[in-house]
Write an enzyme that holds these catalytic residues in place. Structure first.
Site, PDB file in Angstrom:
ATOM      1  N   THR A 136     -18.195 -19.516  22.271  1.00  0.00           N
ATOM      2  CA  THR A 136     -19.501 -19.381  21.715  1.00  0.00           C
ATOM      3  C   THR A 136     -20.430 -18.056  22.172  1.00  0.00           C
ATOM      4  OG1 THR A 136     -19.635 -21.670  21.312  1.00  0.00           O
ATOM      5  CG2 THR A 136     -21.649 -20.646  21.390  1.00  0.00           C
ATOM      6  N   ASN A 188     -10.137 -23.406  12.351  1.00  0.00           N
ATOM      7  CA  ASN A 188     -10.012 -24.690  13.425  1.00  0.00           C
ATOM      8  C   ASN A 188     -10.088 -25.827  12.622  1.00  0.00           C
ATOM      9  OD1 ASN A 188     -12.940 -23.688  12.698  1.00  0.00           O
ATOM     10  ND2 ASN A 188     -13.748 -25.492  13.497  1.00  0.00           N
ATOM     11  N   GLN A 203      -8.560 -19.990  17.903  1.00  0.00           N
ATOM     12  CA  GLN A 203      -7.289 -21.077  17.396  1.00  0.00           C
ATOM     13  C   GLN A 203      -6.098 -20.433  17.368  1.00  0.00           C
ATOM     14  OE1 GLN A 203      -8.059 -24.293  17.278  1.00  0.00           O
ATOM     15  NE2 GLN A 203     -10.043 -24.437  17.426  1.00  0.00           N
ATOM     16  N   SER A 262     -10.915 -18.292  23.974  1.00  0.00           N
ATOM     17  CA  SER A 262     -11.419 -19.490  24.638  1.00  0.00           C
ATOM     18  C   SER A 262     -10.472 -19.846  25.747  1.00  0.00           C
ATOM     19  CB  SER A 262     -11.958 -20.324  23.918  1.00  0.00           C
ATOM     20  OG  SER A 262     -12.202 -21.550  24.561  1.00  0.00           O
ATOM     21  N   HIS A 275     -10.096 -23.174  26.996  1.00  0.00           N
ATOM     22  CA  HIS A 275      -9.920 -24.501  26.891  1.00  0.00           C
ATOM     23  C   HIS A 275      -8.954 -24.817  25.698  1.00  0.00           C
ATOM     24  CE1 HIS A 275     -12.840 -26.469  23.979  1.00  0.00           C
ATOM     25  NE2 HIS A 275     -13.658 -25.202  24.346  1.00  0.00           N
ATOM     26  N   THR A 329     -22.941 -14.777  38.029  1.00  0.00           N
ATOM     27  CA  THR A 329     -21.849 -15.028  38.766  1.00  0.00           C
ATOM     28  C   THR A 329     -20.850 -15.754  38.150  1.00  0.00           C
ATOM     29  OG1 THR A 329     -23.125 -15.311  40.766  1.00  0.00           O
ATOM     30  CG2 THR A 329     -20.841 -16.119  40.949  1.00  0.00           C
ATOM     31  N   CYS A 331     -17.638 -29.406  17.709  1.00  0.00           N
ATOM     32  CA  CYS A 331     -18.869 -28.785  18.596  1.00  0.00           C
ATOM     33  C   CYS A 331     -20.240 -29.154  17.690  1.00  0.00           C
ATOM     34  CB  CYS A 331     -18.807 -27.099  18.433  1.00  0.00           C
ATOM     35  SG  CYS A 331     -17.041 -26.892  19.172  1.00  0.00           S
TER      36      CYS A 331
END
Length: 416
Positions: free
Chosen positions: A69, A142, A170, A190, A192, A229, A356
């Site tokens: 995102t 997706n 994806q 991404s 995950h 960080t 999401c």
């Protein structure tokens, strides 16, 4: 639990888990100049080098973010010209993820066909109608798995002096993804969705994209392009997941190469599922038993689609090349949330559209853009993870016909 919702998040890969745990044992801030800080920084830079190589870019052009995102938002912010009021206009595919659509609320929508494939003739017209543009087009959808003609879109963008951002979330880990080969100016990634931990993503930029105005300012991390960080354990797991052996990838193909009987191309057939019962193109029921190895997503998906077709479901996007792990199934007349809940009660995890939306089940804007109308609220997504097995499909095969019959009976009773 039979987990069939990989497009929401993939199960954590063992290599990613090991990398996360190893990084958690380190103490130090990667911006610190002492030995402990330098050790942590080496982990971050090794991950940067590995991910850039994996996706066809250079380490100095990869910006770590909190997820896709943020990566999409940063790409749109940077490639359209930052806060410059004279920046590029934005053209966005109508079936893009909400992360892209909300990052460019003033964008012009690029229409898609009944299978969700972007209309490149419309793109060519839009590129000639105004000043310099930024085009945002996802690699793989997706919800449906539909693959977009990125290389052809990139050629159009180059011809018209436009920039192209690709949400590759994806596709990464499921099909070959290479920034240079695609001809894009940026890729969003991404962790995950690859089998890494949540909390890390990346924006990979083409070398010609030199100036990036940060959205999050802070201590000058990421070469001044993204402050804060970095989440070192998540980044380490991200790189490990991306480097893991990919699932067994079959050639990309349609579900219905002969006459497209499995797609939603013909609206008049939507109320008459009988035309879908002959699904020989999907092989025989032995597919579910032949696909015993985890990762054989093509055979497992085909088995799921045959089961669904046999009870009158319809496949969304069946006439276009798709990811082999993804199928979007409409059960005409039956609400998506009812299907998701019923399958959940059977121990099977699927979804209705994107995951999401704060846990809400709503009508899919993707399917609406494909012209499905009310049917956009009657579809579920089944997406196979990297470790899917025949047992997962067998559970779906046992539950889905029973659930379809029960929900239809309830619907008929209410109508009476």
């Amino acid at each position: 639990m039979h987990y069939l919702d990989a497009n929401a998040t993939e199960p954590l890969r063992p290599a990613a888990r090991a990398a996360v745990l190893a990084a958690l044992d380190l103490t130090g801030n990667p911006s610190s100049v002492h030995g402990a800080g330098r050790a942590v920084r080496r982990v971050v830079e090794a991950a940067r080098t590995s991910l850039a190589a994996r996706f066809g870019g250079q380490p100095e052009d990869l910006v770590f973010t909190s997820g896709a995102t943020e990566a999409n938002a940063l790409a749109i912010h940077a490639l359209r010209g930052g806060n410059d009021p004279a920046g590029r206009r934005v053209i966005v595919g109508a079936t893009e993820h909400d992360a892209v659509l909300t990052a460019a609320p003033d964008a012009t929508l690029l229409p898609v066909d009944r299978d969700g494939v972007a209309d490149l003739d419309a793109l060519a017209r839009l590129l000639t109608e105004g000043g310099p543009a930024l085009v945002c087009l996802m690699l793989a959808n997706n919800e449906t798995g539909t693959l977009q003609p990125i290389v052809d879109a990139a050629a159009l963008c180059q011809r018209h002096g436009a920039r192209l951002h690709v949400d590759a979330v994806q596709g990464a880990g499921r099909i070959p993804v290479n920034l240079t080969d695609l001809g894009a100016h940026s890729l969003a990634l991404s962790s995950h969705k690859l089998g890494g931990p949540m909390g890390a993503g990346a924006l990979l930029l083409a070398p010609e994209v030199s100036a990036v105005t940060a959205m999050i300012r802070g201590g000058g991390q990421e070469r001044g392009r993204r402050g804060g960080t970095p989440a070192v354990p998540a980044i380490a797991g991200f790189a490990a997941a991306a480097s893991a052996d990919p699932p067994k990838l079959a050639p990309l193909r349609n579900s219905a190469p002969d006459g497209d009987p499995a797609s939603l191309r013909d609206a008049e057939h939507l109320g008459d599922p009988d035309h879908l019962r002959d699904a020989d193109h999907l092989g025989n029921t032995a597919l579910v038993h032949d696909a015993d190895l985890p990762g054989d997503t093509a055979s497992l998906r085909d088995a799921i689609e045959r089961i669904a077709l046999d009870v009158g479901a319809v496949i969304c996007g069946g006439g276009a090349p798709r990811l082999t792990n993804t199928t979007c199934l409409v059960l005409p007349g039956v609400r998506a949330d009812a299907q998701v809940i019923a399958l959940d009660l059977e121990g099977i995890a699927v979804s209705a559209g994107a995951a999401c939306s704060s846990g809400k089940v709503t009508s899919s804007h993707v399917l609406a853009a494909m012209g499905l109308g009310a049917l956009a609220g009657q579809a579920i997504r089944v997406s196979l993870p990297w470790n899917a097995t025949a047992a997962d499909v067998e559970a779906f095969a046992a539950a889905y016909p029973r659930i379809a019959a029960r929900l239809r009976l309830a619907l008929a009773s209410r109508a009476a």
